[in-house]
Design a protein around this motif. Structure first.
Motif, PDB file in Angstrom:
ATOM      1  N   VAL A 588       0.821  -1.216   0.000  1.00  0.00           N
ATOM      2  CA  VAL A 588       0.000   0.000   0.000  1.00  0.00           C
ATOM      3  C   VAL A 588       0.855   1.266   0.000  1.00  0.00           C
ATOM      4  CG1 VAL A 588      -1.926  -1.100   1.150  1.00  0.00           C
ATOM      5  CG2 VAL A 588      -0.133  -0.059   2.531  1.00  0.00           C
ATOM      6  N   ASP A 589       2.183   1.087   0.010  1.00  0.00           N
ATOM      7  CA  ASP A 589       3.046   2.249   0.120  1.00  0.00           C
ATOM      8  C   ASP A 589       3.837   2.509  -1.157  1.00  0.00           C
ATOM      9  OD1 ASP A 589       4.521  -0.005   0.294  1.00  0.00           O
ATOM     10  OD2 ASP A 589       5.722   0.619   2.035  1.00  0.00           O
ATOM     11  N   ASP A 590       3.433   1.928  -2.267  1.00  0.00           N
ATOM     12  CA  ASP A 590       4.109   2.135  -3.532  1.00  0.00           C
ATOM     13  C   ASP A 590       3.223   3.023  -4.404  1.00  0.00           C
ATOM     14  OD1 ASP A 590       5.224   2.061  -6.034  1.00  0.00           O
ATOM     15  OD2 ASP A 590       5.645  -0.082  -6.019  1.00  0.00           O
ATOM     16  N   PRO A 591       3.593   4.299  -4.614  1.00  0.00           N
ATOM     17  CA  PRO A 591       2.746   5.217  -5.383  1.00  0.00           C
ATOM     18  C   PRO A 591       2.437   4.717  -6.795  1.00  0.00           C
ATOM     19  CG  PRO A 591       4.481   6.403  -4.228  1.00  0.00           C
ATOM     20  CD  PRO A 591       4.799   4.947  -4.088  1.00  0.00           C
ATOM     21  N   LEU A 592       3.435   4.086  -7.453  1.00  0.00           N
ATOM     22  CA  LEU A 592       3.203   3.593  -8.806  1.00  0.00           C
ATOM     23  C   LEU A 592       2.169   2.471  -8.806  1.00  0.00           C
ATOM     24  CD1 LEU A 592       3.735   3.466 -11.799  1.00  0.00           C
ATOM     25  CD2 LEU A 592       5.811   2.117 -11.342  1.00  0.00           C
ATOM     26  N   PHE A 593       2.303   1.581  -7.844  1.00  0.00           N
ATOM     27  CA  PHE A 593       1.330   0.487  -7.742  1.00  0.00           C
ATOM     28  C   PHE A 593      -0.068   1.040  -7.493  1.00  0.00           C
ATOM     29  CE2 PHE A 593      -1.021  -2.541  -5.036  1.00  0.00           C
ATOM     30  CZ  PHE A 593      -1.104  -3.617  -5.907  1.00  0.00           C
ATOM     31  N   GLU A 594      -0.160   2.041  -6.608  1.00  0.00           N
ATOM     32  CA  GLU A 594      -1.465   2.636  -6.315  1.00  0.00           C
ATOM     33  C   GLU A 594      -2.040   3.345  -7.541  1.00  0.00           C
ATOM     34  OE1 GLU A 594      -3.367   2.201  -3.688  1.00  0.00           O
ATOM     35  OE2 GLU A 594      -1.815   0.820  -3.017  1.00  0.00           O
ATOM     36  N   ALA A 595      -1.183   3.970  -8.350  1.00  0.00           N
ATOM     37  CA  ALA A 595      -1.650   4.624  -9.569  1.00  0.00           C
ATOM     38  C   ALA A 595      -2.193   3.602 -10.563  1.00  0.00           C
ATOM     39  CB  ALA A 595      -0.509   5.425 -10.203  1.00  0.00           C
ATOM     40  N   LEU A 596      -1.515   2.482 -10.659  1.00  0.00           N
ATOM     41  CA  LEU A 596      -1.984   1.413 -11.545  1.00  0.00           C
ATOM     42  C   LEU A 596      -3.307   0.829 -11.054  1.00  0.00           C
ATOM     43  CD1 LEU A 596       1.443  -0.346 -12.162  1.00  0.00           C
ATOM     44  CD2 LEU A 596       0.041   0.752 -13.920  1.00  0.00           C
ATOM     45  N   ARG A 597      -3.442   0.685  -9.738  1.00  0.00           N
ATOM     46  CA  ARG A 597      -4.695   0.154  -9.182  1.00  0.00           C
ATOM     47  C   ARG A 597      -5.846   1.130  -9.437  1.00  0.00           C
ATOM     48  NH1 ARG A 597      -4.585  -1.775  -3.188  1.00  0.00           N
ATOM     49  NH2 ARG A 597      -6.460  -2.845  -3.870  1.00  0.00           N
ATOM     50  N   ALA A 598      -5.579   2.429  -9.316  1.00  0.00           N
ATOM     51  CA  ALA A 598      -6.624   3.426  -9.552  1.00  0.00           C
ATOM     52  C   ALA A 598      -7.072   3.390 -11.018  1.00  0.00           C
ATOM     53  CB  ALA A 598      -6.107   4.815  -9.183  1.00  0.00           C
ATOM     54  N   TRP A 599      -6.104   3.263 -11.925  1.00  0.00           N
ATOM     55  CA  TRP A 599      -6.454   3.148 -13.344  1.00  0.00           C
ATOM     56  C   TRP A 599      -7.292   1.901 -13.603  1.00  0.00           C
ATOM     57  CZ3 TRP A 599      -4.711  -1.071 -16.211  1.00  0.00           C
ATOM     58  CH2 TRP A 599      -5.092  -1.068 -17.561  1.00  0.00           C
ATOM     59  N   ARG A 600      -6.874   0.786 -13.002  1.00  0.00           N
ATOM     60  CA  ARG A 600      -7.609  -0.465 -13.187  1.00  0.00           C
ATOM     61  C   ARG A 600      -9.032  -0.351 -12.652  1.00  0.00           C
ATOM     62  NH1 ARG A 600      -5.956  -5.703  -9.782  1.00  0.00           N
ATOM     63  NH2 ARG A 600      -6.731  -4.281  -8.187  1.00  0.00           N
ATOM     64  N   ARG A 601      -9.193   0.291 -11.491  1.00  0.00           N
ATOM     65  CA  ARG A 601     -10.521   0.460 -10.904  1.00  0.00           C
ATOM     66  C   ARG A 601     -11.438   1.230 -11.847  1.00  0.00           C
ATOM     67  NH1 ARG A 601      -9.026   2.961  -6.719  1.00  0.00           N
ATOM     68  NH2 ARG A 601      -9.387   5.037  -7.551  1.00  0.00           N
ATOM     69  N   ASP A 602     -10.932   2.321 -12.414  1.00  0.00           N
ATOM     70  CA  ASP A 602     -11.735   3.119 -13.342  1.00  0.00           C
ATOM     71  C   ASP A 602     -12.072   2.322 -14.600  1.00  0.00           C
ATOM     72  OD1 ASP A 602     -11.571   5.188 -11.553  1.00  0.00           O
ATOM     73  OD2 ASP A 602      -9.917   6.206 -12.587  1.00  0.00           O
ATOM     74  N   ARG A 603     -11.092   1.586 -15.090  1.00  0.00           N
ATOM     75  CA  ARG A 603     -11.305   0.773 -16.279  1.00  0.00           C
ATOM     76  C   ARG A 603     -12.381  -0.290 -16.030  1.00  0.00           C
ATOM     77  NH1 ARG A 603     -11.181   0.115 -21.509  1.00  0.00           N
ATOM     78  NH2 ARG A 603      -9.292   0.763 -22.582  1.00  0.00           N
ATOM     79  N   ALA A 604     -12.320  -0.925 -14.869  1.00  0.00           N
ATOM     80  CA  ALA A 604     -13.275  -1.980 -14.530  1.00  0.00           C
ATOM     81  C   ALA A 604     -14.684  -1.414 -14.390  1.00  0.00           C
ATOM     82  CB  ALA A 604     -12.849  -2.681 -13.242  1.00  0.00           C
ATOM     83  N   ARG A 605     -14.798  -0.238 -13.769  1.00  0.00           N
ATOM     84  CA  ARG A 605     -16.119   0.378 -13.609  1.00  0.00           C
ATOM     85  C   ARG A 605     -16.717   0.745 -14.970  1.00  0.00           C
ATOM     86  NH1 ARG A 605     -14.744   4.453  -8.532  1.00  0.00           N
ATOM     87  NH2 ARG A 605     -14.901   2.877  -6.861  1.00  0.00           N
ATOM     88  N   ALA A 606     -15.876   1.241 -15.858  1.00  0.00           N
ATOM     89  CA  ALA A 606     -16.366   1.627 -17.180  1.00  0.00           C
ATOM     90  C   ALA A 606     -16.860   0.425 -17.964  1.00  0.00           C
ATOM     91  CB  ALA A 606     -15.259   2.344 -17.952  1.00  0.00           C
ATOM     92  N   ALA A 607     -16.198  -0.704 -17.778  1.00  0.00           N
ATOM     93  CA  ALA A 607     -16.582  -1.926 -18.497  1.00  0.00           C
ATOM     94  C   ALA A 607     -17.597  -2.755 -17.724  1.00  0.00           C
ATOM     95  CB  ALA A 607     -15.342  -2.771 -18.777  1.00  0.00           C
ATOM     96  N   ASP A 608     -17.904  -2.340 -16.474  1.00  0.00           N
ATOM     97  CA  ASP A 608     -18.843  -3.068 -15.610  1.00  0.00           C
ATOM     98  C   ASP A 608     -18.401  -4.511 -15.408  1.00  0.00           C
ATOM     99  OD1 ASP A 608     -21.039  -3.354 -13.970  1.00  0.00           O
ATOM    100  OD2 ASP A 608     -22.373  -3.952 -15.610  1.00  0.00           O
ATOM    101  N   VAL A 609     -17.125  -4.685 -15.050  1.00  0.00           N
ATOM    102  CA  VAL A 609     -16.569  -6.012 -14.776  1.00  0.00           C
ATOM    103  C   VAL A 609     -15.744  -5.932 -13.500  1.00  0.00           C
ATOM    104  CG1 VAL A 609     -16.482  -6.677 -17.211  1.00  0.00           C
ATOM    105  CG2 VAL A 609     -14.485  -5.583 -16.148  1.00  0.00           C
ATOM    106  N   PRO A 610     -15.474  -7.071 -12.861  1.00  0.00           N
ATOM    107  CA  PRO A 610     -14.591  -7.065 -11.695  1.00  0.00           C
ATOM    108  C   PRO A 610     -13.193  -6.581 -12.089  1.00  0.00           C
ATOM    109  CG  PRO A 610     -15.799  -9.142 -11.847  1.00  0.00           C
ATOM    110  CD  PRO A 610     -16.031  -8.419 -13.122  1.00  0.00           C
ATOM    111  N   ALA A 611     -12.496  -5.966 -11.140  1.00  0.00           N
ATOM    112  CA  ALA A 611     -11.175  -5.391 -11.431  1.00  0.00           C
ATOM    113  C   ALA A 611     -10.186  -6.445 -11.900  1.00  0.00           C
ATOM    114  CB  ALA A 611     -10.643  -4.682 -10.186  1.00  0.00           C
ATOM    115  N   TYR A 612     -10.264  -7.649 -11.352  1.00  0.00           N
ATOM    116  CA  TYR A 612      -9.277  -8.665 -11.697  1.00  0.00           C
ATOM    117  C   TYR A 612      -9.323  -9.031 -13.180  1.00  0.00           C
ATOM    118  CZ  TYR A 612     -13.080 -12.101 -11.713  1.00  0.00           C
ATOM    119  OH  TYR A 612     -14.230 -12.783 -11.977  1.00  0.00           O
TER     120      TYR A 612
END
Length: 660
Positions: A588-612
């Protein structure tokens, strides 16, 4: 090869099993103890010593492959193809055909589509699958259970009938009558008819017993009561019988096999000679320590003959996708340059568990093959569903939602074993369809079928160099240098429908079989969360992991491998802590990892699918750690295949550029 030469290279107990006189002779052969070697050497030794006419030997196995291997081994030892070797069914059919020909009887027709036949008899019975009915009929026939005794036998065995016991008994009787009316026989009938002929015609029985006077049975722990009754009919009052097997590898109780026939053989026949083979020539002491732990020390300890190897590992992952990616990484780490992929295998309890693992290995560029077919995609229920989903004009999102709803059990609903497996396979299919919907901007039924065909096209031929994926059952009799055992969670190990003491004991033996497939390295894992369809569910570690972890802790402290039981009392306190520490938690302390997770979350919401479905945490962590600067470098990340590379590469590389 002379009789003395046939004893070369055998240990003391193996020599005793090969040379023992009298009988019956019962050999309990532990995993990796050389049971097939002993069986074939005994046949050859007795022939070379003049005690046996090879034309009078009948060797019974359970697969055509095993029979072929037995004959090949005998040829290497200088014996011609005089020995008769085959399965119970093959030998029974050969004898029946000869008898029908002698008596001028037109042979009945073999019923090769039993499910369709039973479905016609059932008519319209809501909620009852013909496959379940066929499986229950076969279990009852194998156990010599008559229709009128079915209810009592099923209750004692803890089975869940596909319909009320009285109705099932009527259908079972109707099944037998209709076959007789149409002059049809199934595989169980072959054994029953062979038994009937031997019991009703003494002259015929004596002729058969003279022809096959020396009897050998391999894998005797897998014999069911119907097969045992045929063996008794072939044998008569002869003592010239050799049986070999391992009670700790009895894993076919669901199919009617009864390991007690091996365990209690000597009690039924006090003149029997019993020999124990506990020397193991397959695995390191560390692997055998885990094998003993899998059975909680209830079986005799196997004695290793290989040198020390690495300490086995037990890893808990956050979810099934990170587990799959972790297994892929472990396979790559264990793969030597110029070495063979086929020295490694991934074993799981059910077909449905193979899907994320197969995908993760494919994304990592690891060649794979699925033993016994194509996993869930090769099952009848999935093939049937794909025919429906592949129609032009279908609304896939709606159709897959309806399928997922149908897979949810009703409150209090009792599912048969077959139905549980069927629903898990279909849930694996829904997962694939959801992934397809994220990568195709214009989804359709035909395009879905084409996409799935590309997944299957990557599988290699059986003689290709590839990591093998198999279920625990499918791995029996095989061995690999490195074995990865995944999905060790409650509900899979033991399986959810194992309720009785006998069923739970068989699950534990199944784990033992999986562990003993490893020669040098063993890696175990489980997931704290697993997705069924689109629903993520929390999971708990298998109840057997505490004992396995205690053995690992013992080995990690440098104690002698086979002394782990003596250390259990002092290691138990550290077991839960060790299991907890092995959970592969998200940083939880890696800014790059958190940025990638935030992008994935937005992508998943847009596609209406689970993040994984977009990318697993394991893949994002690898990207954050290695910081690829190009599409080519990104393609080397675990979990990124050609489709995902094409769809997401630009966005991911932009995030990397902005945050590094």
């Amino acid at each position: 090869m002379d009789s003395e030469g046939l004893l070369a290279g055998l240990n003391e107990r193996q020599i005793a099993a090969v040379t023992a006189e009298g009988g019956p002779l019962v050999v309990h052969a532990g995993a990796g103890s050389g049971k097939t070697r002993v069986l074939t050497r005994r046949i050859a030794y007795r022939v070379a010593d003049g005690q046996t006419d090879p034309r009078r030997v009948l060797a019974l196995t359970f697969t055509r492959k095993a029979a072929s291997e037995l004959r090949q081994r005998l040829r290497v030892m200088g014996m011609r193809d005089d020995v008769v070797a085959g399965t119970f069914h093959a030998i029974a059919l050969t004898q029946l055909r000869a008898r029908w020909a002698e008596r001028g009887i037109t042979p009945p027709t073999l019923l090769d589509r039993k499910i369709r036949f039973v479905a016609q008899l059932m008519g319209r019975r809501s909620g009852v699958e013909p496959l379940d009915v066929v499986g229950e009929i076969e279990w009852a026939r194998a156990r010599l259970v008559a229709p009128h005794d079915y209810g009592t036998a099923a209750d004692l065995a803890g089975r869940t009938p596909p319909m009320p016991p009285e109705q099932f008994a009527e259908l079972m009787e109707q099944f037998q009558q209709e076959k007789r009316r149409r002059r049809l026989v199934d595989f169980d009938d072959l054994l029953a008819l062979a038994i009937r002929d031997l019991q009703q015609d003494p002259d015929y029985a004596n002729a058969v017993r003279w022809r096959h006077r020396h009897l050998y049975v391999d894998e005797f722990q897998d014999v069911n009561p119907l097969q045992y009754e045929l063996l008794r009919a072939w044998r008569g009052d002869s003592t010239d019988l050799f049986v070999v097997g391992d009670p700790n590898q009895a894993i076919y109780g669901w199919n009617g096999a009864d390991p007690e026939l091996l365990r209690r053989f000597a009690k039924r026949e006090p003149t029997s000679v019993v020999i124990e083979l506990n020397d193991n020539y397959r695995s390191t002491p560390q692997v055998l320590t885990m094998a003993s732990a899998a059975l909680e020390g209830k079986a005799p300890q196997l004695v290793p003959h290989l040198g020390d190897g690495p300490v086995p590992t037990l890893t808990a992952y956050a979810n099934d996708l990170t587990e799959a990616a972790g297994i892929a990484d472990a396979i790559k780490n264990a793969h030597t340059i110029g070495g063979s992929w086929s020295k490694q295998a991934v074993l799981v309890r059910t077909n449905a568990q193979l899907v994320p693992i197969e995908q993760a290995l494919g994304d990592a560029g690891i060649p794979v093959r699925v033993r016994g077919g194509s996993g869930p995609l090769g099952t009848k229920e999935v093939k049937d569903e794909l025919r429906s989903l592949g129609r032009p004009g279908i609304d896939l999102q709606h159709a897959i939602g309806e399928l997922e709803t149908s897979l949810e059990p009703e409150p209090g609903e009792q599912l048969t074993n077959t139905e549980v497996d069927r629903r898990q396979n279909l849930a694996a299919l829904t997962r694939l369809v959801h992934e397809y919907l994220t990568v195709d901007p214009d989804p359709s039924g035909p395009n879905l079928l084409a996409w799935i065909a590309t997944l299957q096209a990557g599988e290699m031929q059986l003689d290709g160099d590839a990591v093998e994926l198999a279920t625990f059952h499918g791995a029996k009799g095989l061995e690999w240098d490195v074995v990865h055992v995944g999905g060790l969670e409650k509900g899979f190990m033991p399986i959810s429908y194992a309720k009785t003491g006998a069923q739970l004991a068989e699950e534990q033996r199944l784990l033992y079989v999986a562990v003993t497939r490893a020669e040098r390295e063993l890696h175990l894992s489980w997931a704290g969360e697993r997705t069924f369809g689109t629903k993520a569910r929390k999971r708990q570690p298998s109840m057997y992991l505490e004992m396995l972890q205690s053995a690992i802790s013992h080995l990690e402290r440098g104690h002698r491998p086979l002394d782990w039981k003596a250390q259990i009392a002092t290691s138990r306190g550290a077991v839960k802590t060790a299991l907890d520490k092995r959970v592969d938690r998200n940083p939880v302390d890696d800014p790059l990892f958190e940025a990638l997770r935030a992008w994935r979350r937005d992508r998943a919401r847009a596609a209406d699918v689970p993040a994984y479905v977009i990318f697993s945490d394991q893949t994002l962590r690898a990207i954050a750690k290695r910081k690829p600067a190009s599409r080519a470098q990104l393609a080397g990340m675990p979990g990124i295949g050609p489709v995902k590379l094409e769809r997401f590469a630009t966005e991911v590389l932009d995030i990397l550029s902005e945050n590094t």
